[in-house]
Structure formats: C-alpha cells, structure tokens
Write an enzyme that holds these catalytic residues in place. Sequence first.
Site, PDB file in Angstrom:
ATOM      1  CD  GLU A   9     -24.063  24.966  12.599  1.00  0.00           C
ATOM      2  OE1 GLU A   9     -25.029  25.443  13.215  1.00  0.00           O
ATOM      3  OE2 GLU A   9     -23.441  23.963  12.959  1.00  0.00           O
ATOM      4  CD  GLU A  45     -19.763  22.245  10.349  1.00  0.00           C
ATOM      5  OE1 GLU A  45     -20.789  22.724  10.868  1.00  0.00           O
ATOM      6  OE2 GLU A  45     -19.577  21.031  10.201  1.00  0.00           O
ATOM      7  N   PRO A  73      -5.459  19.540  25.979  1.00  0.00           N
ATOM      8  CG  PRO A  73      -3.534  18.416  26.695  1.00  0.00           C
ATOM      9  CD  PRO A  73      -4.111  19.802  26.512  1.00  0.00           C
ATOM     10  CG  ASP A  74      -7.567  17.996  30.422  1.00  0.00           C
ATOM     11  OD1 ASP A  74      -7.409  16.838  30.012  1.00  0.00           O
ATOM     12  OD2 ASP A  74      -6.847  18.534  31.286  1.00  0.00           O
ATOM     13  N   GLY A  99     -20.059  24.726  14.802  1.00  0.00           N
ATOM     14  CA  GLY A  99     -18.858  24.068  14.290  1.00  0.00           C
ATOM     15  C   GLY A  99     -19.117  22.599  14.085  1.00  0.00           C
ATOM     16  CD  GLU A 147     -32.572  28.306  21.724  1.00  0.00           C
ATOM     17  OE1 GLU A 147     -32.695  29.432  22.182  1.00  0.00           O
ATOM     18  OE2 GLU A 147     -32.717  27.263  22.423  1.00  0.00           O
TER      19      GLU A 147
END
Lengths: 236, 236
Positions: free
Chosen positions: A73, A69, A92-93, A53, A123
């Site tokens: 990728e 993305e 929030p965390d 991401g 990798e």
Amino acid sequence: MPSETPAAYDPSAYPPFAVTVDLVVLTIRAGALRVLLVRRATEPFAGRLALPGGFVQIDEDLLPAARRELAEETGVRLGRAHLEQLGTYGHPDRDPRMRVVSVAYLALVPDLAQPVAGTDAAEADLVPVAAVEPLDRLAFDHGRILADGLERARAKLTYTTLATTFCPPEFTVTELRAVYEAVWGTTVDPRNFHRKVLASDGFVEPTGETTTRGGGRPAQLHRQGSAEQLHPPLTR
Amino acid sequence: MPSETPAAYDPSAYPPFAVTVDLVVLTIRAGALRVLLVRRATEPFAGRLALPGGFVQIDEDLLPAARRELAEETGVRLGRAHLEQLGTYGHPDRDPRMRVVSVAYLALVPDLAQPVAGTDAAEADLVPVAAVEPLDRLAFDHGRILADGLERARAKLTYTTLATTFCPPEFTVTELRAVYEAVWGTTVDPRNFHRKVLASDGFVEPTGETTTRGGGRPAQLHRQGSAEQLHPPLTR
DNA sequence: GCAAAAGTGTTACCCTTACACCCATGT
DNA sequence: ACATGGGTGTAAGGGTAACACTTTTGC
C-alpha cells in the site's frame, strides 16, 4: 487451548473466523502528523475512508502479513520503518459480511516522498490527523483503531527514541524537535531539547556532516541511534 | 479490509482460522509473583504446562471471551481484577492441528484464596514465576506469551497504579509495597514509598479503619483509588 | 551589518533519596 | 520495658526549565 476435544481435530468443528490485518500508518508531512487512509470502492462502507489492510494468508504469520500490506500500500521499504502490533479487534458485528478478527499494526514511517498509490484500486491519502473527519465516519471500527494508534504513538514517543523513525536517514536536531512539536501541537524549547537529545545515550549519532538547509548557522547531521530502548521522558 | 471481492461474500472464500483467547493470570501469594498454569490432559502437548484459555465463540466479542475463560478457570469475579489485551499470536505452526490465532490477555488479580480448580479437567496451579520451568517447555508458544505478559506487567506497574489490583479490597501501604518488592525481587524504602503513594492523587483512598495484622503500630487501611491513570514513576 | 538558526552556560526550582527520628501497638 | 512495624522531618544531590548569551552561516 482447551482439552474439550480429545479425539478428532476437525477444523470445521471450531467456529470459523476470517483474520485480517489493518494498519495505522503515521508520518509527518508539512509539520503535521498524518495518517494513511484509503477510500473504499466497494461495499460495505463504499466511499468511506478506511485504514489500509487485508486478509492474512493461510500460511502467513501476522507480522509478515502487516509488512506485506504496508509494502503493497505504501511502497515503504522496511529498514526505515517501525512496525508494531497495536491490538486486535473482534467485535462480532464489526464486519457485516462475516465474523472477522482484525489484528491492527502501528507503523511509524518517514515522510513518503512518492505519492502513495495503493495497489488496490482505492484512492489513498495522507490525512492530517487533526483534520480527520469524525472518527465514527470511518469504515468498520477503524475510528477506534485509529484513536488507539494515536494514543499509543504519543505514549511511545514520550518514553522511547521512536521519534527518529519519522525522520529521513539524516536529520538535524531541529528536525527531530519538529516531530515532537507536530505530534503534540506544542512548542519545545530548542536549547534544552538539543541538550537532552545529545545527552541521551543511543538516541542519535552524529554523522560528522553539516547542513544549512534550515537557514542560519550550519547544523550537525545525525542518524538514528542504536538504542530503541526506554529513555528518560522527553518534553511535555 | 480489501476491495478484492466485489460480488459475493462467501466466508469459505477466505482462509478459515480458529481464534482462541489465552490468559496470563498473575497474582501474588506468599511474597512471590505467580502465574496460573494448567497441566494439559490431551494432545498436543499432553502433560505439558500451558496458559488457560479456549476458543472464542462465534458470536462472542474477544474481551468477554477472556472474561468468561477467566471466570471459568479461576472463579474470580471481575470488579476486582484487571484484564487487558496483551497481544495476538498467530504463527502458522503454533498449533499442529490447524491454523489458530490466539488473542492473549493479561489479568492481574488479588490472591485467589480458594484453590484454583479449573472447570476443564486439567490440574491448575499458581506457579511462582521465578520457578517456572524453562519457558520453551510450555505448550504451544505459551512461553513467549508468558514472557511478554511479565514484561508488560512490570512495565505497567512502574507507571500506573495497577499494583493495587494485586491487593485485597482493603490493604495497608506496606502490603502494597510488598507487591512491588515481590514483582521485582528488590526492597523499597518504606518511608519514601509511604509518602509517594499517599502524595499520588487517586492512587489509594483511606478507609478510616486501621489494622494491626502486620504487627507493630496500627496501619491505616486503604482501598484502590479512582485513578487507573499514569502517575510519576514509582520505585526503581 | 543583520537576521536567523545552532549551540553553550547558568541558575532557580523541584523531586527524589537517604536516613534520623518519633508514634502506637502487642507482649 | 522493649520489639516491631507505621509514619514524619529534613537535608543533600540530580535533573529540569527558563533564559541570557555566543557562534556561524546567508543575504
């Protein structure tokens, strides 16, 4: 869209967030459902497995960001892949660095023959979902995102024709059946499966060609049908 | 979650977004499926109808933000409402003021007897979805969000027991049937519906009480069952 | 010929649908 | 009594699941 701010529209007056996209890229290889994971090279969560991401650019819509993305990728070109929004994660965390809201996308792709080399340094690996380490060992809240993606994928396969997106451009009914068997780890009656798939309008279209790559009697080749719609539940 | 920024984690180094939640609040009143819309008092889109919503606070998770907005705008207490994430909308031009990513939630609530008075100044109304003005007249991309919400709601009602969240705490089977008839504008055979609902485990639980509020023979009262799970498709 | 996989036919069973019919209340 | 809605019985039809059986290849 509140009406709390009648006068000036100063962006800095609103809480600033970073927005990312994360991808649950599923494919089937060697009879196993696999998910694309990358090994993080930097803190936080250095050395941990994570979903691929990255940050959404300031003038970029969300779906194109996910497409970009995915291409960066995996090198998958998009006509053959299914990409849909999975959900948005914004505890929030969830990122110790700052407030990040991540929009997760679910991608179903045919087996990427080319070894997946991310453009970002880390990798990259296609890990069988049955062998993914405990989900809470993944970076950030990616364990939860992956679990949600698997649940969504399984649900959609039961009532849509999406299983064909796991197959190469031309495939046999047996190869399609293998998708279902890989996703649920069960076996499906080949005879009934064959009939149901052909009876379901727009599920697959015959190419007219045959192949013997599976051994035994030659099998008709098919391509993805036109209907990405709902259809009567299949198997289970 | 990229590995592009090894050293400093300066939030201002990442594109700054504002994040909002918008709500598609559906209920049934007078036999019609209705959606809660507010009239915008300020630019942009002043005077236009819009979905209720607002900015996510910097230390607030997304679901609580949606819950807070729902409570602020409708006074609905949450035990009786269903609230799920619908999708995230982030087109770069969706808000002319700045880059805003909006996480939309879908709420299914019993008929809010109290006239809905928003805490924000704007006027609020329960509009029958069949009578909503052309969707592109709604503010922002709320027409698209509403369309997606209706599609999701209809889909979920077909294969989950969520219809009960539209009902008051105690309801009759006929009242539950009215939900399906309102959502699709069709009629459903009362006899077969009755049997299917009672046969489906965990769909409803009898309270033991009866009511004659519908006229005719007294009907058993039920409450929401324990299973918010999938169940064999009902009706249609 | 034999093994292996593709594909067809057949039947029992279940679930849905349609609808006839009975039940319990208010007026 | 009768209208109204609540609730049960039942039989026809469609779809599924199980599995016997035939077809077509490689070796």
